[in-house]
Design an enzyme around this catalytic site. Structure first.
Site, PDB file in Angstrom:
ATOM      1  N   ASP A  58      -1.490  -4.596  -5.308  1.00  0.00           N
ATOM      2  CA  ASP A  58      -0.229  -4.639  -4.571  1.00  0.00           C
ATOM      3  C   ASP A  58       0.248  -6.051  -4.226  1.00  0.00           C
ATOM      4  OD1 ASP A  58      -1.832  -5.348  -2.325  1.00  0.00           O
ATOM      5  OD2 ASP A  58      -2.001  -3.264  -1.718  1.00  0.00           O
ATOM      6  N   ARG A  72       4.054  -9.347  -1.729  1.00  0.00           N
ATOM      7  CA  ARG A  72       3.338  -8.119  -1.363  1.00  0.00           C
ATOM      8  C   ARG A  72       4.295  -6.971  -1.598  1.00  0.00           C
ATOM      9  NH1 ARG A  72       1.631  -3.695  -0.099  1.00  0.00           N
ATOM     10  NH2 ARG A  72      -0.095  -3.272   1.312  1.00  0.00           N
ATOM     11  N   ASP A  77       0.035   0.745  -0.833  1.00  0.00           N
ATOM     12  CA  ASP A  77      -1.216   0.076  -0.518  1.00  0.00           C
ATOM     13  C   ASP A  77      -2.229   0.510  -1.559  1.00  0.00           C
ATOM     14  OD1 ASP A  77      -3.034  -1.523   0.926  1.00  0.00           O
ATOM     15  OD2 ASP A  77      -3.759   0.217   2.032  1.00  0.00           O
ATOM     16  N   THR A  78      -2.734  -0.457  -2.310  1.00  0.00           N
ATOM     17  CA  THR A  78      -3.756  -0.151  -3.308  1.00  0.00           C
ATOM     18  C   THR A  78      -5.124  -0.533  -2.755  1.00  0.00           C
ATOM     19  OG1 THR A  78      -3.542  -2.319  -4.387  1.00  0.00           O
ATOM     20  CG2 THR A  78      -2.142  -0.524  -5.218  1.00  0.00           C
ATOM     21  N   GLU A  80      -8.568  -2.354  -2.097  1.00  0.00           N
ATOM     22  CA  GLU A  80      -8.850  -3.788  -2.090  1.00  0.00           C
ATOM     23  C   GLU A  80      -9.788  -4.206  -3.206  1.00  0.00           C
ATOM     24  OE1 GLU A  80      -7.230  -5.818  -0.229  1.00  0.00           O
ATOM     25  OE2 GLU A  80      -6.383  -4.407   1.212  1.00  0.00           O
ATOM     26  N   ARG A 124       3.114 -13.678   2.902  1.00  0.00           N
ATOM     27  CA  ARG A 124       3.581 -13.198   1.609  1.00  0.00           C
ATOM     28  C   ARG A 124       4.990 -12.624   1.741  1.00  0.00           C
ATOM     29  NH1 ARG A 124      -1.500  -9.294   0.397  1.00  0.00           N
ATOM     30  NH2 ARG A 124      -0.754  -8.557   2.408  1.00  0.00           N
TER      31      ARG A 124
END
Length: 193
Positions: A58, A72, A77-78, A80, A124
């Site tokens: 992401d 971002r 949300d992918t 980590e 970001r």
């Protein structure tokens, strides 16, 4: 800076004249698409940015008007893979690989969302990422099970669409929702760094 000014001016025009005016005058009929899964309304008024590299599922780095900018992706949300305080999570490497497959060597259009602010706490740039054909990458990642819908504090432009995409990915046990991967729990089987 020009990007932020352009977004502000477009938002102001939309408020004053209504969204119909902006769509009628800033997009051409042949470049406007219906909002459907994997394609959202992409206007041709913003410059394209070249993707320099993919950090993880992401987060990407682009060249925006000669400035290297970390972006971002909004609303997704992918798992980590490179977080300094977290281990590699279940399906993280697959999500990063998918984003690389979709974006490496590509040019993209960034769309900020005034409801989400310009930068996150890590500095970001927050934006939706579109391919030139209007494909919304944030949505692809959710609809194919590479990430989850993510609402930070407030509702955002594509929230309803992304939640629907996540529900379908869950129902079809795609990607991180599969019992053979994470069953939706990205902490499951997290690798040790």
């Amino acid at each position: 800076m020009r990007f932020a000014k352009l977004v502000f001016i477009l938002a102001l025009i939309a408020c004053v004249y209504g969204l119909g005016y902006v769509q009628q005058h800033l997009t051409s009929p042949e470049k406007t698409r219906e909002t459907t899964p994997t394609t959202a309304n992409a206007t041709s008024t913003q410059e394209l940015s070249r993707v320099i590299r993919v950090i993880d599922g992401d987060t990407i780095v682009v060249d925006f008007e000669g400035v290297t900018t970390t972006v971002r992706l909004l609303g997704v949300d992918t798992p980590e893979t490179v977080h300094p305080e977290k281990p590699v999570q279940c399906f993280g490497p697959e999500a990063s690989a998918k984003t690389k497959e979709l974006l490496e060597g590509q040019s993209v259009r960034l769309e900020e969302d005034p409801t989400q602010g310009h930068l996150d706490k890590y500095g970001r740039t927050l934006a939706y990422v579109f391919l030139p054909d209007g494909t919304l990458i944030d949505e692809i990642l959710i609809s194919q099970g590479y990430g989850k819908e993510y609402t930070y504090h407030t509702a955002y432009k594509y929230q309803t669409l992304f939640k629907k995409d996540e529900s379908l990915a869950r129902a079809n046990q795609l990607g991180l929702w599969s019992p053979s991967t994470c069953s939706g729990d990205t902490q499951k089987g997290a690798a040790v760094r």
